[in-house]
Design a protein around this motif. Structure first.
Motif, mmCIF file in Angstrom:
data_model
loop_
_atom_site.group_PDB
_atom_site.id
_atom_site.type_symbol
_atom_site.label_atom_id
_atom_site.label_comp_id
_atom_site.label_asym_id
_atom_site.label_seq_id
_atom_site.Cartn_x
_atom_site.Cartn_y
_atom_site.Cartn_z
ATOM 1 N N THR A 151 9.257 44.695 68.411
ATOM 2 C CA THR A 151 10.859 44.876 68.466
ATOM 3 C C THR A 151 10.328 46.494 68.055
ATOM 4 O O THR A 151 9.483 46.983 67.767
ATOM 5 C CB THR A 151 11.272 44.541 67.004
ATOM 6 O OG1 THR A 151 10.614 45.054 65.488
ATOM 7 C CG2 THR A 151 11.679 43.074 66.579
ATOM 8 N N GLU A 152 11.873 47.170 68.254
ATOM 9 C CA GLU A 152 11.672 48.730 68.197
ATOM 10 C C GLU A 152 11.741 48.995 66.736
ATOM 11 O O GLU A 152 11.087 50.405 66.540
ATOM 12 C CB GLU A 152 13.073 49.253 68.422
ATOM 13 C CG GLU A 152 13.544 49.165 69.828
ATOM 14 C CD GLU A 152 12.688 50.225 71.071
ATOM 15 O OE1 GLU A 152 12.153 50.789 70.448
ATOM 16 O OE2 GLU A 152 13.051 49.987 72.404
ATOM 17 N N VAL A 181 9.037 44.872 73.963
ATOM 18 C CA VAL A 181 10.566 44.271 72.920
ATOM 19 C C VAL A 181 11.259 43.644 73.835
ATOM 20 O O VAL A 181 12.418 43.726 72.946
ATOM 21 C CB VAL A 181 10.687 45.725 72.459
ATOM 22 C CG1 VAL A 181 9.029 45.979 71.632
ATOM 23 C CG2 VAL A 181 10.672 47.235 73.242
#
Length: 424
Positions: A151-152, A181
């Motif tokens: 994920t970011e 991502v």
């Protein structure tokens, strides 16, 4: 005493040389340090790639920086048999955690070249990056990235000492994380028929047995973790405040952890698979011997083969924290829980490992994995997976970690027999 297979006798020197070379490349005090997406991990991977070139293997890197080495099979339309593990280590850790699985895969490929064995399907060694969570607080980065499941927020996690973000570390080693991502794998998972990871057990069960030194893993525990829980009370003079007036963060934290240990014991006695750990516990930087502590910070790590058990025990943790808040006038602040699902190994593939061990004359038991592994990420992506455990001494994640090469070679013989017999 069992008679060793040919690969055990003839491949030992090859494997030992790799272990010794990588140890020398990554030595750090009494142990080794190979930070995920760090320069030492990269140098080790470069060295291992060189071994692959010596074996005339096809070598490529996926967008997450993981290394794939392929010995072509007779029918290249078939999905490949893949074996491997991770190249990184914890800070000042042992040399065999992760590396053993890579060396086993390379030793099998070396043996296939030495004996002019052509498999029916491609056989691939997978060298994964950044499995350990020690540096950035995130486990399985290489395998999750490969599956597009970072994920970011993961990319902004900071190094435990330098403050460098995970994204910056990845980019410094030539990895662009933007494709990792998206939620979509950056490799074709349909081209993987099976993934087998050989790994040291990291626990005492196999090493206690003088005869059965190898195991086939039945499942991999998932976990729920809190990297930081803060208990806030009130600081006060240690000599001037009686007990009933105190809001002591240390005592409140101790009460919470003690209660959770009692519940853990009860759940184990009821047959529920569970382990519970607080690995870090600190007071505030201003703490002193004459001050009632007003703050603690600690970690929570709970693991189980059952998602239901994990969620229920986590809910119990939060309930107990609320009770102690009311009892002692403190406040517990939990960061966002990090969840990793348990992984179920492929029953048919595990049975193949058991049969291959029998064929190789290697005594083997079945054993659950308490530690997490990249195998879990691949399993949860729908890939048939299985694991081979081998005995090791002195635990793991410490510089005293040890492994007998004869145990390693017996596990490697199981891997070899599984590959050799896979399409029979």
């Amino acid at each position: 005493m069992r008679e060793a297979c040919r690969i055990e006798a003839e491949g030992l020197a090859y494997a030992e040389r790799i272990f010794n070379t990588v140890r020398d490349m990554s030595k750090d005090g009494p142990g080794v340090t190979r930070q995920g997406y760090g320069p030492v991990e990269s140098r080790v991977l470069d060295y291992l790639e060189g071994l692959g070139r010596e074996l005339d293997l096809e070598i490529e890197k996926d967008p997450a920086g993981n290394v794939w080495m392929t010995l072509p099979g007779a029918d290249r339309t078939l999905p490949a048999f893949v074996a491997g593990s991770h190249a990184d280590s914890v800070p000042e850790g042992g040399n065999f955690d992760g590396l053993a699985g890579i060396v086993a895969a390379l030793t099998v490929l070396w043996w296939m070249r030495r004996t002019n064995f052509t498999p029916k399907r491609d056989v691939r060694a997978l060298l994964l990056r950044c499995e350990e969570s020690s540096f950035f607080g995130k486990a399985y980065v290489g395998s999750l990235g490969m599956m597009g499941r970072l994920t970011e927020a993961d990319l902004q996690l900071k190094h435990r000492t330098t403050g460098e973000t995970l994204e910056a570390a990845m980019r410094s080693q030539g990895v662009d994380p933007s494709a990792l991502v998206t939620g979509r794998p950056v490799v074709d998972t349909l081209k993987i028929a099976a993934f087998v990871e050989l790994h040291i057990e990291q626990g005492p069960m196999l090493d206690r047995d003088p005869e059965v030194r190898t195991a086939v893993v039945t499942g991999i525990r998932g976990n729920i973790r809190h990297k930081r829980v803060v208990c806030r009370g009130e600081t006060a003079h240690s000599g001037a405040l009686d007990r009933i007036y105190r809001h002591d963060a240390v005592m409140a934290t101790a009460r919470l952890l003690s209660r959770m240990e009692d519940r853990w014991t009860e759940w184990n006695e009821a047959g529920k698979d569970l382990v519970f750990t607080t690995g870090v516990l600190t007071t505030a930087p201003t703490a002193a011997i004459s001050v009632i502590p007003g703050e603690t910070a600690f970690t929570i790590d709970m693991r189980s083969l059952s998602t239901e058990v994990l969620e229920d025990f986590h809910a119990l943790l939060l309930e107990e924290a609320k009770r102690i808040e009311a009892e002692r006038g403190v406040r517990f602040e939990f960061d966002n829980a990090l969840r990793t699902a348990p992984a179920v190994v492929d029953a048919a593939l595990s049975d193949r490992l058991v049969e291959s061990a029998r064929h190789a004359g290697v005594p083997a038991m079945r054993l659950a994995s308490g530690a997490g592994h990249d195998t879990a990420v691949l399993a949860n992506a729908g890939i048939p997976v299985a694991m081979i455990f081998i005995a090791n001494q002195n635990g793991s994640h410490n510089p005293h970690e040890a492994m007998k090469l004869e145990d390693f070679m017996a596990g490697t013989a199981v891997l070899w027999n599984t590959i050799k017999r896979f399409d029979e």
